[in-house]
Scaffold this motif. Structure first.
Motif, PDB file in Angstrom:
ATOM      1  N   VAL A  53     -23.730  20.759  -3.404  1.00  0.00           N
ATOM      2  CA  VAL A  53     -22.546  20.266  -4.120  1.00  0.00           C
ATOM      3  C   VAL A  53     -22.594  18.745  -4.258  1.00  0.00           C
ATOM      4  O   VAL A  53     -22.307  18.197  -5.334  1.00  0.00           O
ATOM      5  N   LEU A  54     -22.956  18.056  -3.182  1.00  0.00           N
ATOM      6  CA  LEU A  54     -23.006  16.593  -3.210  1.00  0.00           C
ATOM      7  C   LEU A  54     -24.323  16.061  -3.777  1.00  0.00           C
ATOM      8  O   LEU A  54     -24.463  14.852  -3.979  1.00  0.00           O
ATOM      9  N   ARG A  55     -25.275  16.946  -3.982  1.00  0.00           N
ATOM     10  CA  ARG A  55     -26.620  16.587  -4.460  1.00  0.00           C
ATOM     11  C   ARG A  55     -27.233  15.511  -3.573  1.00  0.00           C
ATOM     12  O   ARG A  55     -27.723  14.490  -4.032  1.00  0.00           O
ATOM     13  N   SER A  56     -27.160  15.798  -2.258  1.00  0.00           N
ATOM     14  CA  SER A  56     -27.665  14.839  -1.285  1.00  0.00           C
ATOM     15  C   SER A  56     -28.491  15.574  -0.230  1.00  0.00           C
ATOM     16  O   SER A  56     -27.951  16.309   0.605  1.00  0.00           O
ATOM     17  N   PHE A  57     -29.788  15.355  -0.301  1.00  0.00           N
ATOM     18  CA  PHE A  57     -30.673  15.954   0.698  1.00  0.00           C
ATOM     19  C   PHE A  57     -30.412  15.347   2.069  1.00  0.00           C
ATOM     20  O   PHE A  57     -30.462  16.044   3.082  1.00  0.00           O
ATOM     21  N   GLN A  58     -30.114  14.061   2.091  1.00  0.00           N
ATOM     22  CA  GLN A  58     -29.847  13.382   3.354  1.00  0.00           C
ATOM     23  C   GLN A  58     -28.611  13.965   4.044  1.00  0.00           C
ATOM     24  O   GLN A  58     -28.628  14.207   5.251  1.00  0.00           O
ATOM     25  N   MET A  59     -27.552  14.215   3.298  1.00  0.00           N
ATOM     26  CA  MET A  59     -26.338  14.796   3.880  1.00  0.00           C
ATOM     27  C   MET A  59     -26.627  16.193   4.416  1.00  0.00           C
ATOM     28  O   MET A  59     -26.147  16.573   5.479  1.00  0.00           O
ATOM     29  N   MET A  60     -27.421  16.961   3.671  1.00  0.00           N
ATOM     30  CA  MET A  60     -27.779  18.305   4.118  1.00  0.00           C
ATOM     31  C   MET A  60     -28.521  18.247   5.450  1.00  0.00           C
ATOM     32  O   MET A  60     -28.206  18.995   6.383  1.00  0.00           O
ATOM     33  N   MET A  61     -29.474  17.343   5.563  1.00  0.00           N
ATOM     34  CA  MET A  61     -30.245  17.234   6.797  1.00  0.00           C
ATOM     35  C   MET A  61     -29.387  16.712   7.953  1.00  0.00           C
ATOM     36  O   MET A  61     -29.562  17.155   9.093  1.00  0.00           O
ATOM     37  N   LEU A  62     -28.467  15.805   7.681  1.00  0.00           N
ATOM     38  CA  LEU A  62     -27.585  15.301   8.732  1.00  0.00           C
ATOM     39  C   LEU A  62     -26.670  16.410   9.257  1.00  0.00           C
ATOM     40  O   LEU A  62     -26.460  16.523  10.470  1.00  0.00           O
ATOM     41  N   ILE A  63     -26.120  17.220   8.367  1.00  0.00           N
ATOM     42  CA  ILE A  63     -25.246  18.312   8.801  1.00  0.00           C
ATOM     43  C   ILE A  63     -26.042  19.339   9.602  1.00  0.00           C
ATOM     44  O   ILE A  63     -25.604  19.800  10.657  1.00  0.00           O
ATOM     45  N   TYR A  64     -27.229  19.675   9.119  1.00  0.00           N
ATOM     46  CA  TYR A  64     -28.036  20.653   9.850  1.00  0.00           C
ATOM     47  C   TYR A  64     -28.491  20.093  11.198  1.00  0.00           C
ATOM     48  O   TYR A  64     -28.488  20.797  12.207  1.00  0.00           O
ATOM     49  N   GLY A  65     -28.874  18.817  11.230  1.00  0.00           N
ATOM     50  CA  GLY A  65     -29.271  18.193  12.497  1.00  0.00           C
ATOM     51  C   GLY A  65     -28.129  18.171  13.498  1.00  0.00           C
ATOM     52  O   GLY A  65     -28.320  18.429  14.687  1.00  0.00           O
TER      53      GLY A  65
END
Length: 115
Positions: A53-65
């Motif tokens: 939704v945010l088109r942010s790979f970094q946000m995805m990795m931060l949430i998963y981490g």
């Protein structure tokens, strides 16, 4: 002041005795495994949807981490709710009275002819 120090020491000894000394029982291991899988899949789905939704790979990795760290904090310590079903071991003298299991012996094998 002395009572606070005593309470801290007692809580430390309780945590040490429940988390380090007593091993996790079988049902606790199964619960920990299922809980770990559930939490990691949930965090992966939330991270993927948020990242998409945010088109942010970094946000995805931060949430998963963050999900992996939180899951580790919940699963790795030997919490008391993992030790609800304690194992009752037999004494060595009692164990000698019971017969030991033997492997099943199958009947004679039939020979097959090769033609």
């Amino acid at each position: 002041m002395k009572s606070i120090n005593t309470a801290i020491q007692e809580s430390k000894s309780f945590l040490y005795s429940t988390a380090v000394i007593s091993p996790m029982d079988w049902q606790g291991q199964k619960l920990a495994e299922h809980l770990m899988q559930l939490l990691l899949v949930c965090f992966a789905v939330v991270a993927f949807i948020t990242g998409y939704v945010l088109r942010s790979f970094q946000m995805m990795m931060l949430i998963y981490g963050a999900g992996v760290v939180l899951t580790s904090l919940l699963i790795v310590p030997n919490w008391p709710f993992f030790n609800r079903h304690s194992l009752n071991w037999l004494d060595p003298s009692e164990a000698e009275k019971h017969p030991k299991p033997h492997p099943a012996i199958s009947g004679p094998k039939k020979k097959t002819s090769k033609k």
